[in-house]
Structure formats: C-alpha cells, structure tokens
Write an enzyme that holds these catalytic residues in place. Structure first.
Site, PDB file in Angstrom:
ATOM      1  CB  ILE A  87       0.100   5.099  -2.054  1.00  0.00           C
ATOM      2  CG1 ILE A  87       0.057   5.163  -0.521  1.00  0.00           C
ATOM      3  CG2 ILE A  87      -1.102   5.807  -2.656  1.00  0.00           C
ATOM      4  CD1 ILE A  87       0.211   6.562   0.038  1.00  0.00           C
ATOM      5  CB  VAL A 129      -2.662   1.161   4.122  1.00  0.00           C
ATOM      6  CG1 VAL A 129      -2.459  -0.099   3.281  1.00  0.00           C
ATOM      7  CG2 VAL A 129      -1.891   1.048   5.423  1.00  0.00           C
ATOM      8  CD  GLU A 130      -8.157   1.745   1.841  1.00  0.00           C
ATOM      9  OE1 GLU A 130      -8.932   1.865   0.874  1.00  0.00           O
ATOM     10  OE2 GLU A 130      -8.559   1.577   3.006  1.00  0.00           O
ATOM     11  CG  MET A 131      -6.725   6.405  -2.447  1.00  0.00           C
ATOM     12  SD  MET A 131      -8.317   7.136  -2.834  1.00  0.00           S
ATOM     13  CE  MET A 131      -8.351   6.887  -4.601  1.00  0.00           C
TER      14      MET A 131
END
Length: 321
Positions: A87, A129-131
């Site tokens: 994201i 850091v991801e979703m």
C-alpha cells in the site's frame, strides 16, 4: 472365435505394456524428484470464495492491494519484482515467492514462520508495508459488501470472521497446483517428454548435488538451508537487513542465521528474479550463485546451461496460469 495367433499377439502386447509400466514405476521409485499429484482434495465452494478474496483489494487498508498484486497467477504466481510493493507504494523487504504448489511446502514464508497456508495469511494482511489492515476492519468491510455475507453464509454456519476468511483463501491457494509438467511426464514413462539435452541437465543436477536440497514433488520447499554455506554471500553483498537473517528471526538460534526455506523450483522458469533478495536477475544467475555459495565449486558454462534447461521442464499446467 479368436485365432491362436491373435491370442498370442494380444498376450505379447499386454506383456510389453506391463513391462513398460513396471519400468516406469521402477524409474519413478528411484528418482529423488516425484511428480506433482494430478489432483488435490479441496472444497470447490471454498475455492470459489477464496478465489474472489484472493483477487479483491477490499482486504487491504486503502483497497489498492490484493493477494494477486504480489502473486500474479497468469505470469507464474509472483510479481516479477526484486521485492514486492504494498500500500502507498511501500517497498517490502524480500522477494515474493510463487503461490503455485505452496500447499506442498512444509512451512510458509522464506523464514518458515508460518506453519501452514492459513497461518501465512495473517502476515500480508496485517503487515503495515503490504496490506496494512486489521482483521476487525476486514471483517466489517466484508459484512458491508453486497455479495460476501450471503456467500459466506452458504458455506460457513458462523458467517464472516477471521478464521473463515483465512480458511477460504487457504483452500484456494491449496488448489493452485501445476501437475503434468514435461518432466513429470518423463518420470511417468514418456521418454519423449524431455529432450536428451534436458535429461543431461537433470543428470548434472543430481551429480553436482543440487538435488540434495531440491527434491520431492515440489523440487524444494521441504527443508531449511543456510544461504552461503560454503562462501559468505552476505559478506560479499553487505548491507545486511533483518530479512537477511532468515530463520534466525524465528528461533533466535545462531545456527539459523541466514537460513531460509529452500525454494521450490517448480515454477522457476517463470518467476525471475531469484533468491530471497531478488538479486539474481535470471535463472542462469541463480544457478551461478548456487554453485558459488552453496556448492563451493566451479562448473563449465555448458553444464550450467544444461541445468537451466532441465529446470525449465518442471513447470506444469494450471487453469490459472
């Protein structure tokens, strides 16, 4: 009435077929690599729901990132990047592995911190850091969707919750197998499925010792190994990150420093770049790195190229690929 000559011909044909079958079974039993099963037991309704969730950015905080963003099935099950992007364009710390055949891995993630596919799903959804999302917000958002409540209620008596979301996605990922590769067809007795050059590459793959870590149905994914066991890769590369510590981050044991789950080679022909840090741009680069840092030996270019040719025979078939 069938003539004696006709009966004799049938018996000879049957004997030849049986001999061929026994020979194929014998070859298969002796080989360290096994064929991927042609089918796997999954719940089709859960798979269908999991497929929708896997491709839906609704799971991420800003609804821009789906599981499929880092695992593009049409191109091999990874994202083709050195490290994945989450994201708000945030750069992750490690290379995204393929999800194809993940069901055959003994642990999930490079450092093996997830025991199974369901446990793995917590990682990307909650990772900032991801979703970057929280499970209560995920559940609430799915309840507000026009379709998901009814779809969950058809399968799960308790409807939408964290456990059921993970279960559906895991069931879908479990279904992502790639059987019937050319190499598997050769293992089962089809001598023409791979070329003489590719067979030579496989023989070299075994002779040089690559198969000591890359074996079984997934040609990897069933053990941990220190990266740089014979030459210090990280001393050479420098700039050590937390992601480079591997299994050490899970156990805290010094012997696990720089130890990683051995990756599957099944889809390697389609999942460049390679290694946990994405530093090997091509499959040949990855083979070079293995010879230098894992095997600690040299090999002529023609041998390495033959091994690459063999690895390219391992990718199988999937409706998603």
């Amino acid at each position: 009435m069938v003539s004696e000559m006709r009966i004799e011909s049938l018996l000879i044909f049957a004997a030849a077929g049986l001999a061929g079958l026994l020979m194929a079974v014998g070859v298969l039993a002796e080989e360290p690599i096994k064929p991927i099963p042609e089918t796997i037991d999954v719940n089709p309704w859960k798979v269908d729901l999991g497929r929708s969730l896997f491709h839906d950015p609704i799971l991420s905080k800003d609804e821009t990132i789906a599981c499929a963003s880092c695992h593009e099935l049409a191109s091999g099950g990874d994202d083709g990047l050195r490290v994945s992007i989450g994201i708000e364009g945030r750069e992750g710390p490690i290379n995204s592995p393929t999800v194809f055949n993940a069901a055959f891995n003994f642990k999930q993630f490079w450092d093996g911190r997830a025991r199974d596919l369901e446990a793995q799903i917590d990682g990307p959804i909650q990772n900032p850091v991801e979703m970057g999302n929280l499970w209560p917000d995920v559940v609430s958002r799915l309840y507000q969707d026009s379709e998901y409540p009814a779809r969950f209620n058809e399968i799960y008596p308790d409807g939408i919750n964290r456990k059921n979301i993970k279960n559906a996605i895991a069931e879908y990922v479990k279904s992502l197998i790639t059987p019937n590769s050319r190499f598997d067809r050769w293992l089962k007795g089809d001598e023409g499925a791979i070329t003489a050059y590719e067979k030579h590459g496989y023989a070299l793959f075994k002779d040089y010792g690559c198969v000591s870590c890359h074996q079984g149905a997934n040609v990897g994914g069933n053990m941990f190994q220190v990266f740089g066991v014979l030459n210090d890769y990280f001393k050479r590369r420098g700039d050590i990150t937390d992601a480079d510590l591997g299994l050490y981050n899970v156990t805290g044991n010094e012997e696990d420093r720089h130890s990683f789950k051995v990756p599957s080679l099944r889809m390697a022909a389609h999942t460049a770049p390679y290694l946990h840090d994405g530093s090997a741009k091509t499959l040949r680069d990855a083979v070079d790195a293995m010879f230098e840092f894992q095997l600690g030996r040299e090999a002529p270019d023609e041998d390495k190229d033959a091994i690459v040719a063999f690895i390219k025979t391992l990718a199988g078939e999937s409706e998603e690929f």
